[in-house]
Design a protein around this motif. Structure first.
Motif, mmCIF file in Angstrom:
data_model
loop_
_atom_site.group_PDB
_atom_site.id
_atom_site.type_symbol
_atom_site.label_atom_id
_atom_site.label_comp_id
_atom_site.label_asym_id
_atom_site.label_seq_id
_atom_site.Cartn_x
_atom_site.Cartn_y
_atom_site.Cartn_z
ATOM 1 N N ARG A 85 0.822 -1.215 0.000
ATOM 2 C CA ARG A 85 0.000 0.000 0.000
ATOM 3 C C ARG A 85 0.855 1.265 0.000
ATOM 4 N N SER A 86 1.898 1.278 0.841
ATOM 5 C CA SER A 86 2.682 2.524 0.921
ATOM 6 C C SER A 86 3.494 2.737 -0.349
ATOM 7 N N CYS A 87 3.906 1.650 -1.015
ATOM 8 C CA CYS A 87 4.627 1.799 -2.293
ATOM 9 C C CYS A 87 3.684 2.320 -3.377
ATOM 10 N N GLN A 88 2.445 1.806 -3.384
ATOM 11 C CA GLN A 88 1.475 2.267 -4.387
ATOM 12 C C GLN A 88 1.189 3.759 -4.195
ATOM 13 N N LYS A 89 1.094 4.154 -2.907
ATOM 14 C CA LYS A 89 0.799 5.562 -2.609
ATOM 15 C C LYS A 89 1.985 6.441 -3.004
ATOM 16 N N ARG A 90 3.202 5.972 -2.694
ATOM 17 C CA ARG A 90 4.394 6.787 -2.956
ATOM 18 C C ARG A 90 4.598 7.020 -4.447
ATOM 19 N N TYR A 91 4.355 5.986 -5.257
ATOM 20 C CA TYR A 91 4.604 6.122 -6.685
ATOM 21 C C TYR A 91 3.344 6.461 -7.472
ATOM 22 N N GLY A 92 2.206 6.461 -6.799
ATOM 23 C CA GLY A 92 0.944 6.759 -7.485
ATOM 24 C C GLY A 92 0.684 5.753 -8.594
#
Lengths: 198, 132
Positions: A85-92
């Motif tokens: 989740r945090s990777c998806q949020k960071r890279y959009g």
């Protein structure tokens, strides 16, 4: 190749032949951390098992600042450093985790290659998989020439095998280490050639 | 290693040893890499490849200017990595293409000695790499 995860005599030449970057992949509770500890005992190592992907990136980004390099850097449960989740949020990006994995592996690879200009320095990663192959094998194979996999037979015995992927140039026969776990200790039951097992 | 990769490596090594490239070598590289190589030569001609070297360690990274009007800069580790989406989607994800145009530009510039060299402190390089 598989011997380096078990007890060896000091100065064993097998350890010198290891590729610079190695992956150890296996299902949960198959003794991966114990195998890593044994590998660490056989070489002067730096062990990393906690943090997030940003922390690992910073470690390898600053790797060249070390006065001396460890003989081996060991990262336990490498995949766990990358939270979906945090990777998806960071890279959009829905593939954010894979993007983070690619960037970090490239950085690790660059750091280790640089360190090896001064002396031997190896990187050993472990990753937990729940099937036959590591989840991100197509990404790992790009940077990791040596991949060991662990498979259990359901009765407490495991087989550690070196996997020879096309393009890494190795043509040696595959050795398989059979081991079991009891009271959190690893017991090596034997090392066989792949052909002997069939 | 694939046959294409081996042929490319052989050509790159020859270019590196002479710091020059001839028509035949350009032709082979164009055959192997297609339009990406064309784009790469344009980037090199425009001096779009920067080699950032940390001192005193000597660790380095390449920075390649993109072809779009925005002139984005992409960090590259030669044949192993580029920060552009083409590297991730076409090369890692789909297994298509051997290299993106930025990696080709980086390799060509390094082989010809045509990089713009920028020396920074090791600490500055660490900060740059951590933002990868």
């Amino acid at each position: 190749m598989v011997e380096r995860f078990f007890f060896t005599k000091p100065g064993d030449s097998n350890l010198q032949e290891a590729d610079s970057i190695t992956l150890l992949s296996g299902p949960p509770s198959c003794g991966k951390t114990s195998l890593l500890f044994q590998f660490a005992i056989n070489s002067a190592s730096r062990y990393i098992d906690d943090g997030d992907d940003e922390g690992i990136k910073k470690y390898f980004a600053a790797f060249h600042l070390n006065d001396t390099f460890p003989a081996t850097v060991i990262v336990d449960d490498f995949g766990d450093f990358f939270d979906e989740r945090s990777c998806q949020k960071r890279y959009g990006n829905p593939r954010g985790r894979d993007l983070a994995l690619v960037r970090t592996l490239a950085l690790c690879h660059n750091a280790i290659i640089h360190a090896n200009k001064r002396g031997p320095c190896k990187l050993l990663l472990s990753d937990t998989n729940h099937g036959d192959s590591p989840r991100s094998l197509f990404i790992y194979k790009r940077w990791i020439p040596t991949i060991f996999t662990v498979k259990g037979d359901g009765s407490g015995t495991f087989r550690l095998k070196y996997n020879n992927y096309p393009g890494n140039g190795s043509s040696d026969s595959t050795r398989i280490a059979k081991y079991s776990i009891a009271f959190q200790y690893l017991f090596l039951e034997g090392i066989t050639e792949e052909g002997d097992e069939r | 290693m694939s046959a294409s990769h081996l042929v490319a490596e052989s050509v790159w090594k020859t270019i590196e040893s002479t710091h020059s490239v001839n028509e035949e070598q350009l032709s082979v590289l164009h055959f192997l890499f297609g339009k990406n190589f064309e784009r790469a030569t344009r980037i090199v001609d425009q001096r779009g490849v920067k080699k950032i070297i940390g001192e005193p360690s000597g660790r380095s990274i390449l920075q390649v200017v993109g072809e779009s009007r925005r002139k984005e800069e992409y960090l590259c580790f030669g044949e192993n990595y580029c920060a552009c989406y083409s590297f991730f989607y076409d090369i890692i994800n789909r297994g298509e293409q051997l290299c993106c145009k930025h990696q080709l530009a980086a390799r060509l510039a390094e082989s010809l000695g045509a990089c713009v060299e920028v020396k920074v402190s090791d600490e500055q390089l660490a900060v740059l790499l951590s933002e990868l």
